[in-house]
Design a protein around this motif. Sequence first.
Motif, mmCIF file in Angstrom:
data_model
loop_
_atom_site.group_PDB
_atom_site.id
_atom_site.type_symbol
_atom_site.label_atom_id
_atom_site.label_comp_id
_atom_site.label_asym_id
_atom_site.label_seq_id
_atom_site.Cartn_x
_atom_site.Cartn_y
_atom_site.Cartn_z
ATOM 1 N N UNK A 264 -16.635 40.996 -34.309
ATOM 2 C CA UNK A 264 -17.012 39.676 -34.825
ATOM 3 C C UNK A 264 -16.121 38.662 -34.117
ATOM 4 N N UNK A 265 -16.455 37.376 -34.196
ATOM 5 C CA UNK A 265 -15.581 36.374 -33.582
ATOM 6 C C UNK A 265 -14.223 36.352 -34.285
ATOM 7 N N UNK A 266 -13.153 36.294 -33.521
ATOM 8 C CA UNK A 266 -11.817 36.244 -34.098
ATOM 9 C C UNK A 266 -11.363 34.819 -34.339
ATOM 10 N N UNK A 267 -10.355 34.693 -35.158
ATOM 11 C CA UNK A 267 -9.783 33.388 -35.469
ATOM 12 C C UNK A 267 -8.380 33.283 -34.873
ATOM 13 N N UNK A 268 -7.924 32.057 -34.732
ATOM 14 C CA UNK A 268 -6.578 31.834 -34.221
ATOM 15 C C UNK A 268 -6.495 32.109 -32.731
ATOM 16 N N UNK A 269 -5.411 32.756 -32.322
ATOM 17 C CA UNK A 269 -5.147 32.964 -30.900
ATOM 18 C C UNK A 269 -5.673 34.293 -30.375
ATOM 19 N N UNK A 270 -6.421 35.040 -31.188
ATOM 20 C CA UNK A 270 -6.955 36.318 -30.733
ATOM 21 C C UNK A 270 -7.896 36.115 -29.546
ATOM 22 N N UNK A 271 -7.842 37.038 -28.608
ATOM 23 C CA UNK A 271 -8.743 36.969 -27.456
ATOM 24 C C UNK A 271 -10.150 37.362 -27.876
ATOM 25 N N UNK A 272 -11.116 36.453 -27.650
ATOM 26 C CA UNK A 272 -12.527 36.756 -27.864
ATOM 27 C C UNK A 272 -13.095 37.193 -26.520
ATOM 28 N N UNK A 273 -13.437 38.480 -26.404
ATOM 29 C CA UNK A 273 -13.839 39.048 -25.123
ATOM 30 C C UNK A 273 -15.354 39.216 -25.044
ATOM 31 N N UNK A 274 -15.937 38.663 -24.000
ATOM 32 C CA UNK A 274 -17.339 38.914 -23.656
ATOM 33 C C UNK A 274 -17.314 39.736 -22.380
ATOM 34 N N UNK A 278 -14.810 37.752 -19.322
ATOM 35 C CA UNK A 278 -13.347 37.656 -19.361
ATOM 36 C C UNK A 278 -12.664 38.965 -19.758
ATOM 37 N N UNK A 279 -13.371 40.094 -19.569
ATOM 38 C CA UNK A 279 -12.741 41.374 -19.932
ATOM 39 C C UNK A 279 -11.518 41.675 -19.073
ATOM 40 N N UNK A 280 -11.440 41.028 -17.910
ATOM 41 C CA UNK A 280 -10.287 41.232 -17.046
ATOM 42 C C UNK A 280 -8.994 40.667 -17.602
ATOM 43 N N UNK A 284 -2.447 45.665 -21.338
ATOM 44 C CA UNK A 284 -1.936 46.773 -22.134
ATOM 45 C C UNK A 284 -1.233 46.278 -23.384
ATOM 46 N N UNK A 285 -0.720 45.049 -23.316
ATOM 47 C CA UNK A 285 0.018 44.489 -24.454
ATOM 48 C C UNK A 285 -0.905 43.991 -25.563
ATOM 49 N N UNK A 286 -2.202 43.876 -25.301
ATOM 50 C CA UNK A 286 -3.148 43.372 -26.303
ATOM 51 C C UNK A 286 -3.487 44.484 -27.293
ATOM 52 N N UNK A 287 -2.889 44.414 -28.466
ATOM 53 C CA UNK A 287 -3.150 45.447 -29.472
ATOM 54 C C UNK A 287 -4.301 45.069 -30.393
ATOM 55 N N UNK A 288 -4.652 43.774 -30.454
ATOM 56 C CA UNK A 288 -5.793 43.331 -31.261
ATOM 57 C C UNK A 288 -6.673 42.426 -30.402
ATOM 58 N N UNK A 359 -16.530 28.776 -25.290
ATOM 59 C CA UNK A 359 -15.400 28.190 -24.573
ATOM 60 C C UNK A 359 -14.182 29.106 -24.550
ATOM 61 N N UNK A 360 -14.095 30.053 -25.515
ATOM 62 C CA UNK A 360 -12.971 30.987 -25.493
ATOM 63 C C UNK A 360 -13.110 31.982 -24.346
ATOM 64 N N UNK A 361 -14.355 32.262 -23.958
ATOM 65 C CA UNK A 361 -14.592 33.145 -22.816
ATOM 66 C C UNK A 361 -14.743 32.344 -21.525
ATOM 67 N N UNK A 362 -15.288 31.125 -21.642
ATOM 68 C CA UNK A 362 -15.502 30.243 -20.491
ATOM 69 C C UNK A 362 -14.835 28.898 -20.768
ATOM 70 N N UNK A 363 -13.539 28.780 -20.530
ATOM 71 C CA UNK A 363 -12.820 27.532 -20.828
ATOM 72 C C UNK A 363 -13.392 26.312 -20.132
ATOM 73 N N UNK A 364 -14.087 26.511 -19.004
ATOM 74 C CA UNK A 364 -14.660 25.381 -18.285
ATOM 75 C C UNK A 364 -15.781 24.700 -19.067
ATOM 76 N N UNK A 365 -16.280 25.342 -20.133
ATOM 77 C CA UNK A 365 -17.328 24.739 -20.962
ATOM 78 C C UNK A 365 -16.776 24.183 -22.270
ATOM 79 N N UNK A 366 -15.461 24.102 -22.392
ATOM 80 C CA UNK A 366 -14.817 23.550 -23.585
ATOM 81 C C UNK A 366 -15.356 22.161 -23.893
#
Length: 495
Positions: A264-274, A278-280, A284-288, A359-366
């Motif tokens: 589901x979409x995350x809140x706060x500073x969590x990485x939202x990956x599509x 932006x899967x790249x 390794x440090x991303x635990x959530x 925009x979390x996956x494509x910041x250029x569309x913020x």
Amino acid sequence: MQLTHHNPSTSLETWMSREALAEAMIPLIGHLYRNNNVVTSIHGRSLINKSTMNILKAHRFARRLSTEELRLEDTVPLLRILTDLDLGAAAIDIARLRLQFDLENEGRTLEEFVREELADIVGKGGRDERTSTDVVLYGFGRIGRLLARLLIEKAGGGHGLRLRAVVVRRGSDNDLAKRASLLRRDSVHGSFEGTIQVDEEAGTITANGVHIQVIYSDDPSTIDYTAYGISDALVVDNTGRWRDADGLSQHLRSAGVAKVLLTAPGKGSLKNIVHGINHGTITEADTIVTAASCTTNAIAPVLKALNDRFGVVHGHVETVHSFTNDQNLIDNFHRGDRRGRSAALNMVLTETGAAKAVAKALPELEGKLTGSSIRVPTPDVSIAILNLTLRYATTKDEVNAHLREMSLHSDLRKQIDYIDSPEVVSTDFVGSRRAGIVDGLATIADGTFLVLYVWYDNEFGYSCQVVRVMEEMAGVHPPAFPVKETTAAQVATAL
């Protein structure tokens, strides 16, 4: 004018001959999968456990690349060569490999070409360099059960992602049997492909040989997964109860858990990956990590393809979305606006955060997109309508040609599909493994004004994207062949 008359007997003989070739492929595909951990596909369409008819359909799909079907007379010899080479683990697209041979064989035989292209895995005898990662599904609803089906399908020789357990709250005395039945039968996606057994005493479900422990718990922080032989697990939270780092970190306090993925979409500073976009950025440090929403996954790849080519100034995204389990079948109290009204009887105007989430996956569309949604009385498959203002003027044909090319010859081909049939409707996309399917005939373009229609299976297509993110987090992608990309221009030259 001279008329061409087709001989019915000849047509039937040709069909039966093609059937025989497709049947001959099945044991070769199975041998590569079980003995060598090799997953074969045709332009991204997996051939594992497919019927004769599905293999024939996959060959016919190749007409999307050219005016002709992929010839079984070309693919059967290729599969035999792959089998004889005793390969190591890999994902091999036999259609693209054959196409590359046609483009650049340079006097080599097919076997010589394949040996050179797959030199890194020739003679490896099924060796799989990947480490195995235990997977726990926390929640076993619509997405959880589809993820289970996909993970079981990908089980292969037991490497890569290994489904070990599901965690649920006990619903009844015969809870286990009911969970197994829901995995076995689905009103939208059909019956499970294979066999399922239940062991009430052990509390397990075994599906196609995959042993799944069912754990009952109300608290994600108190489960000792190591007691079930599970360690360093990736927990996939399908409940949506917790969507921020504090809530999801409860999983990390359980013994045996290494990482968490939210469907589901995350809140706060969590990485939202599509995946594909932006899967790249996963480290390794991303635990959530979160896999964003079905709608964000459907539209973000298409928006990236458009923005890279034509530039997106601003736009509005309207989704016509199938109803979901959080709505009421008949009018009843619901804390959300309008969602208390009957999902089966109404179109329900509601909000969607997908446009902002892009925009979390494509910041250029913020700040460039707005969005809203209408829930409708269908059980699955939705459509997003992208109403965009572009930086550069274009035409319908130019936009469609670009998106068709992206669906076939780009890094986004696992995410974007393209269709231009005048007869398709929503049910035709049930089971699509792509994140979104562009409906080319519906495209409207006038200078810098563009309206695009994107279908998506909001359950299965999204689940495929989730599995891709899981593989990225676990680092269990097998080597993929061919390595080189082809373009439409190269294909045209070869023809």
